[in-house]
Design a protein around this motif. Structure first.
Motif, mmCIF file in Angstrom:
data_model
loop_
_atom_site.group_PDB
_atom_site.id
_atom_site.type_symbol
_atom_site.label_atom_id
_atom_site.label_comp_id
_atom_site.label_asym_id
_atom_site.label_seq_id
_atom_site.Cartn_x
_atom_site.Cartn_y
_atom_site.Cartn_z
ATOM 1 N N GLU A 60 0.830 -1.213 0.000
ATOM 2 C CA GLU A 60 0.000 0.000 0.000
ATOM 3 C C GLU A 60 0.866 1.265 0.000
ATOM 4 O OE1 GLU A 60 -3.238 0.205 -0.603
ATOM 5 O OE2 GLU A 60 -3.239 -1.984 -0.782
ATOM 6 N N GLN A 61 2.003 1.217 0.672
ATOM 7 C CA GLN A 61 2.924 2.361 0.638
ATOM 8 C C GLN A 61 3.438 2.563 -0.786
ATOM 9 O OE1 GLN A 61 4.030 4.661 3.234
ATOM 10 N NE2 GLN A 61 2.045 3.837 3.797
ATOM 11 N N ASN A 62 3.816 1.455 -1.420
ATOM 12 C CA ASN A 62 4.324 1.565 -2.785
ATOM 13 C C ASN A 62 3.269 2.145 -3.715
ATOM 14 O OD1 ASN A 62 6.658 0.431 -1.807
ATOM 15 N ND2 ASN A 62 6.278 -1.611 -2.651
ATOM 16 N N LYS A 63 2.011 1.707 -3.525
ATOM 17 C CA LYS A 63 0.929 2.228 -4.382
ATOM 18 C C LYS A 63 0.749 3.717 -4.185
ATOM 19 C CE LYS A 63 -1.864 -1.918 -4.507
ATOM 20 N NZ LYS A 63 -2.978 -2.544 -3.803
ATOM 21 N N ALA A 64 0.979 4.192 -2.961
ATOM 22 C CA ALA A 64 0.814 5.626 -2.676
ATOM 23 C C ALA A 64 2.023 6.434 -3.158
ATOM 24 C CB ALA A 64 0.607 5.833 -1.180
ATOM 25 N N GLY A 65 3.027 5.760 -3.706
ATOM 26 C CA GLY A 65 4.170 6.478 -4.269
ATOM 27 C C GLY A 65 5.341 6.628 -3.311
ATOM 28 N N ALA A 66 5.268 5.996 -2.143
ATOM 29 C CA ALA A 66 6.402 6.077 -1.224
ATOM 30 C C ALA A 66 7.459 5.056 -1.664
ATOM 31 C CB ALA A 66 5.949 5.787 0.202
ATOM 32 N N ILE A 67 8.726 5.362 -1.389
ATOM 33 C CA ILE A 67 9.828 4.516 -1.848
ATOM 34 C C ILE A 67 10.519 3.901 -0.635
ATOM 35 C CG2 ILE A 67 11.949 4.465 -3.229
ATOM 36 C CD1 ILE A 67 10.969 7.162 -4.453
ATOM 37 N N GLU A 68 10.731 2.588 -0.718
ATOM 38 C CA GLU A 68 11.290 1.890 0.453
ATOM 39 C C GLU A 68 12.813 1.966 0.505
ATOM 40 O OE1 GLU A 68 10.142 -2.258 0.844
ATOM 41 O OE2 GLU A 68 10.737 -2.271 2.957
ATOM 42 N N LEU A 69 13.325 2.184 1.697
ATOM 43 C CA LEU A 69 14.758 2.069 1.959
ATOM 44 C C LEU A 69 14.901 1.389 3.310
ATOM 45 C CD1 LEU A 69 14.830 4.450 4.142
ATOM 46 C CD2 LEU A 69 15.597 5.905 2.344
ATOM 47 N N LEU A 70 16.104 1.289 3.820
ATOM 48 C CA LEU A 70 16.266 0.707 5.149
ATOM 49 C C LEU A 70 17.316 1.477 5.926
ATOM 50 C CD1 LEU A 70 15.460 -1.503 7.179
ATOM 51 C CD2 LEU A 70 17.246 -2.942 6.205
ATOM 52 N N MET A 71 16.898 2.038 7.018
ATOM 53 C CA MET A 71 17.833 2.722 7.912
ATOM 54 C C MET A 71 18.122 1.782 9.082
ATOM 55 S SD MET A 71 16.186 6.559 7.876
ATOM 56 C CE MET A 71 14.486 6.161 7.505
ATOM 57 N N PRO A 72 19.269 1.978 9.749
ATOM 58 C CA PRO A 72 19.639 1.060 10.838
ATOM 59 C C PRO A 72 18.820 1.291 12.103
ATOM 60 C CG PRO A 72 21.243 2.816 10.643
ATOM 61 C CD PRO A 72 20.283 3.009 9.505
ATOM 62 N N MET A 177 -1.239 10.099 2.367
ATOM 63 C CA MET A 177 -0.964 9.071 3.384
ATOM 64 C C MET A 177 -2.224 8.759 4.181
ATOM 65 S SD MET A 177 1.789 7.430 3.676
ATOM 66 C CE MET A 177 2.485 7.400 2.062
ATOM 67 N N PHE A 178 -2.997 9.790 4.480
ATOM 68 C CA PHE A 178 -4.274 9.627 5.195
ATOM 69 C C PHE A 178 -5.120 8.584 4.449
ATOM 70 C CE2 PHE A 178 -8.515 10.663 6.530
ATOM 71 C CZ PHE A 178 -8.465 11.447 7.668
ATOM 72 N N LEU A 179 -5.231 8.794 3.156
ATOM 73 C CA LEU A 179 -6.024 7.899 2.308
ATOM 74 C C LEU A 179 -5.415 6.500 2.245
ATOM 75 C CD1 LEU A 179 -8.312 7.860 0.137
ATOM 76 C CD2 LEU A 179 -6.530 8.323 -1.523
ATOM 77 N N SER A 180 -4.103 6.473 2.100
ATOM 78 C CA SER A 180 -3.409 5.195 2.007
ATOM 79 C C SER A 180 -3.606 4.380 3.293
ATOM 80 C CB SER A 180 -1.934 5.461 1.748
ATOM 81 O OG SER A 180 -1.182 4.324 1.999
ATOM 82 N N TYR A 181 -3.659 5.068 4.432
ATOM 83 C CA TYR A 181 -3.866 4.366 5.702
ATOM 84 C C TYR A 181 -5.257 3.737 5.760
ATOM 85 C CZ TYR A 181 0.512 5.569 8.004
ATOM 86 O OH TYR A 181 1.833 5.627 8.352
ATOM 87 N N LEU A 182 -6.253 4.493 5.289
ATOM 88 C CA LEU A 182 -7.606 3.927 5.275
ATOM 89 C C LEU A 182 -7.632 2.657 4.437
ATOM 90 C CD1 LEU A 182 -9.740 7.177 4.876
ATOM 91 C CD2 LEU A 182 -9.497 5.781 6.932
ATOM 92 N N LYS A 183 -6.951 2.726 3.291
ATOM 93 C CA LYS A 183 -6.922 1.564 2.392
ATOM 94 C C LYS A 183 -6.189 0.392 3.029
ATOM 95 C CE LYS A 183 -6.157 2.241 -2.090
ATOM 96 N NZ LYS A 183 -5.607 2.810 -3.345
ATOM 97 N N THR A 184 -5.074 0.690 3.675
ATOM 98 C CA THR A 184 -4.267 -0.368 4.301
ATOM 99 C C THR A 184 -5.078 -1.088 5.372
ATOM 100 O OG1 THR A 184 -2.303 0.993 3.960
ATOM 101 C CG2 THR A 184 -2.085 -0.836 5.500
ATOM 102 N N PHE A 185 -5.712 -0.312 6.257
ATOM 103 C CA PHE A 185 -6.410 -0.940 7.387
ATOM 104 C C PHE A 185 -7.640 -1.712 6.910
ATOM 105 C CE2 PHE A 185 -4.236 2.689 9.722
ATOM 106 C CZ PHE A 185 -3.155 1.891 10.046
ATOM 107 N N GLN A 186 -8.224 -1.228 5.818
ATOM 108 C CA GLN A 186 -9.344 -1.952 5.229
ATOM 109 C C GLN A 186 -8.923 -3.356 4.789
ATOM 110 O OE1 GLN A 186 -11.464 0.392 2.168
ATOM 111 N NE2 GLN A 186 -11.313 -1.473 0.961
ATOM 112 N N LYS A 187 -7.697 -3.479 4.311
ATOM 113 C CA LYS A 187 -7.183 -4.797 3.889
ATOM 114 C C LYS A 187 -7.125 -5.783 5.058
ATOM 115 C CE LYS A 187 -5.957 -4.567 -0.500
ATOM 116 N NZ LYS A 187 -5.104 -3.674 -1.235
ATOM 117 N N PHE A 188 -7.012 -5.251 6.272
ATOM 118 C CA PHE A 188 -6.988 -6.119 7.455
ATOM 119 C C PHE A 188 -8.380 -6.297 8.058
ATOM 120 C CE2 PHE A 188 -2.691 -3.898 7.782
ATOM 121 C CZ PHE A 188 -2.012 -4.941 7.183
#
Ligand code: P5A
Length: 442
Positions: A60-72, A177-188
């Motif tokens: 869902e983050q990827n769909k909203a256009g956010a890009i994944e990385l990894l910090m320590p 992000m507000f919208l993306s969160y609604l979508k994410t939680f709906q999936k659960f």
């Protein structure tokens, strides 16, 4: 997976330290074990659930256009000194020093580190807007860790950070992000309600918590009952509708305890629609403008060639709190039923036969067919008696079961969705039905 080869340490009784049903279930169904106060190991089945949740959050983050990385997990104290939060954070921050006596810390959040990465690499407005996220363990030395993974000290968070050139586009990132969160939680299958919230140590003046209502929740909340009738499944989530969707939610009163305004509540919500209850915070979003970009001197060149501090926001989801939140919503104390997006196995085969008999052979055969069809089954091939097998699976909560005893004919299988009537189906029908449920191509 065959249960006889798996590591699933089931407990017969509720452990006395577990006060709420999610904590009880996670211990009894062998999902987690505490290793120190507020610090947990995820045993294989719990880990599968956690990974499934993490993957949906990621998609869902990827769909909203956010890009994944990894910090320590470990950060240098220097950047926290720059932002001024090193002292502010107090005892909740776990401070460490290395062999050279350099100050380090186990990150409770990542606003500073992401701002450092940004300022070292991005110089122009042309790279904005930018949304970066990671899914990483955090540590907060909570004064009262409790309720298992619900409020613990080491926990997995998805945290996203947005960078924009001005306030207007930053607000749009927030809404996205507000919208993306609604979508994410709906999936659960969770009905998460956005509520105006306090910003605390993260800062800024615009913030929403996403709360699911539950008696065992730790947040006290106030809301207009109309919010409960918004069926998120019906909402069209295309981006052009973002404003309309947010308006649907924000026109009704909702606030957490700290933000609650009694006068506004009384004025805007009729008596019969006023609801004061408790909830579990599964996500929290913030807009804090240039709080970090200014103190840490992150600059970009704008269109006019002037150096400005980008506008920022941060957006968190409690990934390791979600299994517990889902259990609170779906477990009635006897039966658990995982949403099909999260379930640790797609289907359970409960073999009531004995080594080598017809039921045992049938079980092994359909087990192999289900594996071949990518339907990740768990086969109970243990010698436990039937009633304890059924009890265990009520607890484990795999939503679909195939029960194989000696009564049925060769090509008849008892198929059951938890909470529904049993059906008698042929092997082919069982497999096709499951493929349909899980959207697996033929
Ligand atoms: C937003 C992302 C932040 O830290 N910085 C980065 C911002 N927000 S937050 O509200 O403090 O945390 C985000 C979510 O993490 C979960 N959470 C916890 N889960 C389990 N145990 C804890 N002790 C804990 N603390 C926070 C919550 O779901 C919260 O919404």
């Amino acid at each position: 997976m065959k249960l006889s080869n798996y590591f699933l340490p089931i407990l017969k009784e509720n452990p006395s330290e577990a006060k709420i049903k999610s904590h009880q279930l996670m211990l009894r169904a062998g999902m987690i074990r505490q290793s120190a106060s507020g610090i947990y190991s995820w045993l294989p089945m719990g880990f599968k659930v956690l990974k499934n949740i993490e993957q949906i959050v990621r998609e869902e983050q990827n769909k909203a256009g956010a890009i994944e990385l990894l910090m320590p997990t470990i950060q240098s104290a220097d950047i926290w000194k720059e932002s001024g939060r090193y002292d502010d954070y107090g005892k909740e921050m776990l401070r460490i020093s290395d062999r050279h006596e350099r100050d380090l810390l186990y990150g409770p959040t990542n606003e500073e580190l992401i701002t450092q990465i940004f300022r070292d690499n991005i110089k122009s407005y042309k790279n904005l807007p930018l949304m970066l996220y990671h899914i990483q363990w955090k540590f907060r030395d909570e004064i009262r860790p409790r309720f298992g993974v619900m409020r613990c000290r080491e926990f997995l968070m998805k945290d996203t950070y947005s960078f924009d050139v001005d306030k207007h586009t930053a607000e749009f990132s927030y809404k996205k992000m507000f919208l993306s969160y609604l979508k994410t939680f709906q999936k659960f299958e969770l009905n998460a309600i956005p509520m105006k919230a306090e910003t605390g140590p993260i800062g800024g003046d615009l913030s929403h918590e996403f709360i699911i209502l539950a008696d065992t929740g730790e947040s006290e909340v106030f809301l207009d009952k109309n919010l409960l009738d918004i069926d998120v499944n019906e909402v069209d989530y295309s981006e052009k509708n973002i404003n309309e969707i947010i308006e649907r939610f924000s026109k009704f009163y909702s606030a957490t305890d700290e933000k609650h305004d009694v006068n506004e509540f009384e004025k805007n919500v009729s008596k019969e629609n006023q609801l004061r209850t408790k909830g579990i915070e599964i996500g929290h979003i913030f807009y804090f403008g240039d709080k970090y970009s200014k103190s840490m001197k992150a600059l970009v060149n704008n269109k006019e060639g002037k150096n400005i501090n980008p506008q920022m926001g941060s957006y968190g989801i409690g990934v390791s709190r979600l299994p517990a939140a889902i259990i609170e919503a779906k477990y009635n104390g006897t039966f658990m039923k995982w949403p099909k997006t999260v379930t640790p196995f797609k289907v359970a085969i409960i073999n009531l036969g004995k080594n080598g008999d017809e039921a045992d052979q049938k079980s092994n055969e359909i087990y192999q067919n289900l594996i071949n069809a990518n339907l990740d089954p768990i086969l109970d091939d243990t010698s436990e008696n039937p009633s304890s097998k059924f009890k265990n699976f009520d607890l484990i909560g795999i939503p679909y079961q195939i029960i194989i005893g000696s009564k049925l004919k060769k090509d008849e299988f008892e198929f059951k969705e938890i909470g529904e009537e049993k059906l008698i189906l042929s092997k082919e029908e069982v497999i096709n039905r499951l493929k349909e449920i899980y959207n697996i191509d033929k």
